[in-house]
Motif scaffolding. Structure first.
Motif, PDB file in Angstrom:
ATOM      1  N   ILE A  98     -14.590  33.618 -40.636  1.00 42.07           N
ATOM      2  CA  ILE A  98     -13.199  33.463 -39.987  1.00 42.07           C
ATOM      3  C   ILE A  98     -13.216  32.157 -38.898  1.00 42.07           C
ATOM      4  CG2 ILE A  98     -11.200  34.463 -38.617  1.00 42.07           C
ATOM      5  CD1 ILE A  98     -12.021  37.184 -39.510  1.00 42.07           C
ATOM      6  N   PHE A  99     -12.095  31.403 -39.350  1.00 42.24           N
ATOM      7  CA  PHE A  99     -12.312  30.031 -38.604  1.00 42.24           C
ATOM      8  C   PHE A  99     -11.074  29.842 -37.931  1.00 42.24           C
ATOM      9  CE2 PHE A  99     -11.244  25.660 -39.313  1.00 42.24           C
ATOM     10  CZ  PHE A  99     -12.187  24.840 -38.336  1.00 42.24           C
ATOM     11  N   LEU A 100     -10.901  29.519 -36.504  1.00 41.75           N
ATOM     12  CA  LEU A 100      -9.647  29.410 -35.725  1.00 41.75           C
ATOM     13  C   LEU A 100      -8.652  30.342 -35.858  1.00 41.75           C
ATOM     14  CD1 LEU A 100      -9.165  25.434 -36.440  1.00 41.75           C
ATOM     15  CD2 LEU A 100     -10.041  26.574 -34.362  1.00 41.75           C
ATOM     16  N   TRP A 101      -8.967  31.792 -35.650  1.00 39.32           N
ATOM     17  CA  TRP A 101      -8.189  32.660 -35.694  1.00 39.32           C
ATOM     18  C   TRP A 101      -7.483  32.971 -34.183  1.00 39.32           C
ATOM     19  CZ3 TRP A 101      -8.759  38.461 -34.574  1.00 39.32           C
ATOM     20  CH2 TRP A 101      -7.855  39.079 -35.132  1.00 39.32           C
ATOM     21  N   ASN A 102      -6.193  32.604 -33.933  1.00 44.27           N
ATOM     22  CA  ASN A 102      -5.480  32.779 -32.751  1.00 44.27           C
ATOM     23  C   ASN A 102      -5.193  34.248 -32.354  1.00 44.27           C
ATOM     24  OD1 ASN A 102      -3.696  32.768 -30.807  1.00 44.27           O
ATOM     25  ND2 ASN A 102      -2.660  30.748 -31.149  1.00 44.27           N
ATOM     26  N   ILE A 103      -5.946  34.695 -31.498  1.00 44.63           N
ATOM     27  CA  ILE A 103      -6.038  36.302 -31.143  1.00 44.63           C
ATOM     28  C   ILE A 103      -4.734  36.411 -30.635  1.00 44.63           C
ATOM     29  CG2 ILE A 103      -8.366  36.627 -31.018  1.00 44.63           C
ATOM     30  CD1 ILE A 103      -8.240  36.476 -27.903  1.00 44.63           C
ATOM     31  N   PRO A 108      -1.797  40.300 -29.078  1.00 39.44           N
ATOM     32  CA  PRO A 108      -1.334  39.962 -27.724  1.00 39.44           C
ATOM     33  C   PRO A 108      -2.282  40.845 -26.671  1.00 39.44           C
ATOM     34  CG  PRO A 108       0.605  40.028 -29.058  1.00 39.44           C
ATOM     35  CD  PRO A 108      -0.701  40.696 -29.777  1.00 39.44           C
ATOM     36  N   GLN A 109      -2.394  42.089 -26.860  1.00 44.02           N
ATOM     37  CA  GLN A 109      -3.201  43.089 -26.139  1.00 44.02           C
ATOM     38  C   GLN A 109      -4.599  42.667 -25.851  1.00 44.02           C
ATOM     39  OE1 GLN A 109      -2.920  45.997 -29.119  1.00 44.02           O
ATOM     40  NE2 GLN A 109      -5.072  46.913 -28.460  1.00 44.02           N
ATOM     41  N   LEU A 110      -5.098  41.920 -26.618  1.00 47.02           N
ATOM     42  CA  LEU A 110      -6.569  41.298 -26.488  1.00 47.02           C
ATOM     43  C   LEU A 110      -6.900  40.487 -24.937  1.00 47.02           C
ATOM     44  CD1 LEU A 110      -8.089  40.807 -29.956  1.00 47.02           C
ATOM     45  CD2 LEU A 110      -8.700  42.792 -28.212  1.00 47.02           C
ATOM     46  N   GLN A 111      -5.503  39.646 -24.728  1.00 45.94           N
ATOM     47  CA  GLN A 111      -5.442  39.057 -23.546  1.00 45.94           C
ATOM     48  C   GLN A 111      -5.923  40.048 -22.338  1.00 45.94           C
ATOM     49  OE1 GLN A 111      -4.558  35.433 -22.646  1.00 45.94           O
ATOM     50  NE2 GLN A 111      -5.691  36.532 -21.111  1.00 45.94           N
ATOM     51  N   LYS A 112      -5.577  40.914 -22.254  1.00 47.72           N
ATOM     52  CA  LYS A 112      -5.974  41.767 -21.100  1.00 47.72           C
ATOM     53  C   LYS A 112      -7.533  42.006 -20.850  1.00 47.72           C
ATOM     54  CE  LYS A 112      -2.005  44.832 -21.785  1.00 47.72           C
ATOM     55  NZ  LYS A 112      -1.450  46.114 -22.079  1.00 47.72           N
ATOM     56  N   LYS A 115     -10.343  36.618 -18.980  1.00 42.39           N
ATOM     57  CA  LYS A 115      -9.488  35.854 -18.106  1.00 42.39           C
ATOM     58  C   LYS A 115      -9.798  34.228 -18.513  1.00 42.39           C
ATOM     59  CE  LYS A 115     -12.190  37.511 -14.684  1.00 42.39           C
ATOM     60  NZ  LYS A 115     -12.732  37.837 -13.280  1.00 42.39           N
ATOM     61  N   PHE A 116      -8.771  33.299 -18.195  1.00 40.73           N
ATOM     62  CA  PHE A 116      -9.105  32.014 -18.335  1.00 40.73           C
ATOM     63  C   PHE A 116     -10.006  31.703 -17.150  1.00 40.73           C
ATOM     64  CE2 PHE A 116      -5.480  32.970 -21.082  1.00 40.73           C
ATOM     65  CZ  PHE A 116      -5.810  32.082 -22.276  1.00 40.73           C
ATOM     66  N   PRO A 117     -11.178  31.066 -17.258  1.00 35.30           N
ATOM     67  CA  PRO A 117     -11.976  30.796 -16.121  1.00 35.30           C
ATOM     68  C   PRO A 117     -11.562  29.557 -15.597  1.00 35.30           C
ATOM     69  CG  PRO A 117     -13.189  30.512 -18.286  1.00 35.30           C
ATOM     70  CD  PRO A 117     -11.989  31.201 -18.292  1.00 35.30           C
ATOM     71  N   ASP A 118     -11.997  29.266 -14.172  1.00 35.77           N
ATOM     72  CA  ASP A 118     -11.703  27.971 -13.593  1.00 35.77           C
ATOM     73  C   ASP A 118     -13.070  27.080 -13.498  1.00 35.77           C
ATOM     74  OD1 ASP A 118     -10.744  25.832 -12.034  1.00 35.77           O
ATOM     75  OD2 ASP A 118     -10.735  27.189 -10.160  1.00 35.77           O
ATOM     76  N   PHE A 119     -13.194  26.144 -14.632  1.00 40.82           N
ATOM     77  CA  PHE A 119     -13.914  25.268 -14.671  1.00 40.82           C
ATOM     78  C   PHE A 119     -13.617  23.819 -14.188  1.00 40.82           C
ATOM     79  CE2 PHE A 119     -15.516  28.112 -18.210  1.00 40.82           C
ATOM     80  CZ  PHE A 119     -16.801  28.406 -17.666  1.00 40.82           C
ATOM     81  N   GLY A 120     -12.386  23.990 -13.471  1.00 41.21           N
ATOM     82  CA  GLY A 120     -11.930  22.425 -13.030  1.00 41.21           C
ATOM     83  C   GLY A 120     -11.221  21.835 -14.137  1.00 41.21           C
ATOM     84  N   LEU A 121     -11.193  22.529 -15.308  1.00 42.45           N
ATOM     85  CA  LEU A 121     -10.430  21.847 -16.290  1.00 42.45           C
ATOM     86  C   LEU A 121      -9.149  22.468 -16.652  1.00 42.45           C
ATOM     87  CD1 LEU A 121     -13.334  20.813 -18.814  1.00 42.45           C
ATOM     88  CD2 LEU A 121     -12.268  19.347 -17.024  1.00 42.45           C
ATOM     89  N   ARG A 122      -8.246  21.786 -17.308  1.00 47.18           N
ATOM     90  CA  ARG A 122      -6.806  22.507 -17.502  1.00 47.18           C
ATOM     91  C   ARG A 122      -7.136  23.144 -19.192  1.00 47.18           C
ATOM     92  NH1 ARG A 122      -1.327  19.976 -16.424  1.00 47.18           N
ATOM     93  NH2 ARG A 122      -2.049  20.168 -14.341  1.00 47.18           N
ATOM     94  N   LEU A 123      -7.191  24.373 -19.072  1.00 45.57           N
ATOM     95  CA  LEU A 123      -7.582  24.971 -20.396  1.00 45.57           C
ATOM     96  C   LEU A 123      -6.033  25.436 -21.039  1.00 45.57           C
ATOM     97  CD1 LEU A 123     -10.033  27.733 -19.453  1.00 45.57           C
ATOM     98  CD2 LEU A 123     -10.591  25.779 -20.606  1.00 45.57           C
ATOM     99  N   MET A 124      -6.224  25.081 -22.314  1.00 43.08           N
ATOM    100  CA  MET A 124      -4.926  25.390 -23.002  1.00 43.08           C
ATOM    101  C   MET A 124      -4.855  26.873 -23.694  1.00 43.08           C
ATOM    102  SD  MET A 124      -5.153  21.948 -25.782  1.00 43.08           S
ATOM    103  CE  MET A 124      -6.845  21.869 -26.053  1.00 43.08           C
ATOM    104  N   LYS A 125      -4.090  27.366 -22.623  1.00 39.24           N
ATOM    105  CA  LYS A 125      -4.031  28.919 -22.907  1.00 39.24           C
ATOM    106  C   LYS A 125      -3.394  29.569 -23.987  1.00 39.24           C
ATOM    107  CE  LYS A 125      -4.504  29.371 -17.669  1.00 39.24           C
ATOM    108  NZ  LYS A 125      -3.764  29.942 -16.391  1.00 39.24           N
ATOM    109  N   GLY A 126      -2.361  28.801 -24.715  1.00 38.02           N
ATOM    110  CA  GLY A 126      -1.752  29.338 -25.896  1.00 38.02           C
ATOM    111  C   GLY A 126      -2.770  29.490 -27.231  1.00 38.02           C
ATOM    112  N   ILE A 127      -3.951  28.889 -27.051  1.00 31.75           N
ATOM    113  CA  ILE A 127      -4.765  28.981 -28.350  1.00 31.75           C
ATOM    114  C   ILE A 127      -6.244  29.211 -28.411  1.00 31.75           C
ATOM    115  CG2 ILE A 127      -3.418  27.195 -29.728  1.00 31.75           C
ATOM    116  CD1 ILE A 127      -5.190  24.743 -28.531  1.00 31.75           C
TER     117      ILE A 127
END
Length: 288
Positions: A98-103, A108-112, A115-127
């Motif tokens: 499976i390649f590039l599967w948008n969870i 949506p419940q898997l988002q719980k 977390k989107f970690p803070d590495f000092g970069l702006r992560l693309m949270k929608g993908i």
């Protein structure tokens, strides 16, 4: 003879300041071993859990067959219910991935669970994207179309990762108008008589275990081989280097559409020409 690969540095955990200083700014890869121990996903995410929450979803599957002119850009080779696919992964080796599967889009419940970690970069949270594979299945050596900074979190089992930066492209037999090298190069055990220039390439290697995260800098080539069945999640941040950003825009807006047009016009002749040019141009450059 083997590929010239050095082990990717490893740290137990890391601060944002040290990540930026030692890895992002110099654009060097790193494996962070204990960064997600506090995520629910660390203890929950395995193949059985994904089967429970996503078993009824039909997912696109890819294998390692050669590119065919009738295939569109990133067009899947098969489809299957997630439950059936996971049963297949656990039952026997399979080339299907499976390649590039948008969870977030599908479950949506898997988002719980993360977390989107803070590495000092702006992560693309929608993908946030998931990738699954069976024992000894692998990707072609490739780099991502957007040349993003990638944080690759691995779950269940073990996965081998081989990386090259863009400076190594002349040695990798890159296919023109694409993001991949020659598909018949076995990066697990390359034939240097057939691919002599590959001996010049200098890259990185590591094996990812459950809960570890690999940082892949902008535009890095990567080959992923599942030593055991498992899956990974990638979070990404857009390229910061202006050269890489321009290349990403060209790939997305021009290159992939041009390639699809040429497939429709010239068919398999276009694919065969590109494969031939990967060898001709590489060997001509190095007079081999």
């Amino acid at each position: 003879m083997k590929l010239k690969l050095q082990d990717i540095p490893r740290v137990k955990t890391i601060t944002k300041t040290n990540f930026i200083k030692h890895y992002f700014k110099p654009q060097k890869p790193v494996v962070i071993e204990r960064f997600i121990d506090d995520w629910p996903a660390y203890s929950k995410w395995n193949l059985d859990y994904i089967k429970d929450v996503a078993g009824d979803i039909t997912v696109p599957l890819y294998d390692d067959r050669p590119v065919d002119y009738k295939d569109g850009f990133n067009e899947p080779h098969a489809k299957m219910k997630m439950a059936d696919y996971i049963d297949l992964l656990k039952r026997e080796p399979t080339k299907y991935r499976i390649f590039l599967w948008n969870i977030l889009k599908e479950i949506p419940q898997l988002q719980k669970d993360f977390k989107f970690p803070d590495f000092g970069l702006r992560l693309m949270k929608g993908i946030p994207m998931l990738f699954f594979g069976g024992e000894d299945s692998h990707t072609f050596m490739h780099y991502d179309i957007d040349l993003a900074n990638i944080f690759h979190f691995h779950f269940e089992g073990k996965k081998q990762c081989i990386l090259f930066n863009q400076e190594q492209t002349p040695y990798l037999y890159k296919i023109p108008h694409s993001l991949i090298t020659r598909e018949d190069i076995n990066f697990k055990s390359p034939d240097f008589e057939k691919w002599p220039v590959l001996k010049k390439a200098k890259g990185y290697v590591t094996e990812l275990n459950h809960g570890e995260v690999l940082y892949m800098p902008e535009g890095y080539w990567h080959y992923m081989r599942y030593i055991t069945p498992g899956f990974s999640m990638s979070l990404r941040a857009i390229a910061r280097n202006p050269k890489n950003l321009r290349k990403a825009i060209y790939n997305i807006l021009v290159m992939r559409h041009f390639d699809n047009i040429m497939r429709r016009i010239k068919g398999q002749q276009w694919i065969d020409w590109k494969n031939e040019q990967a060898i001709v141009k590489t060997h001509k450059h190095f007079n081999t």
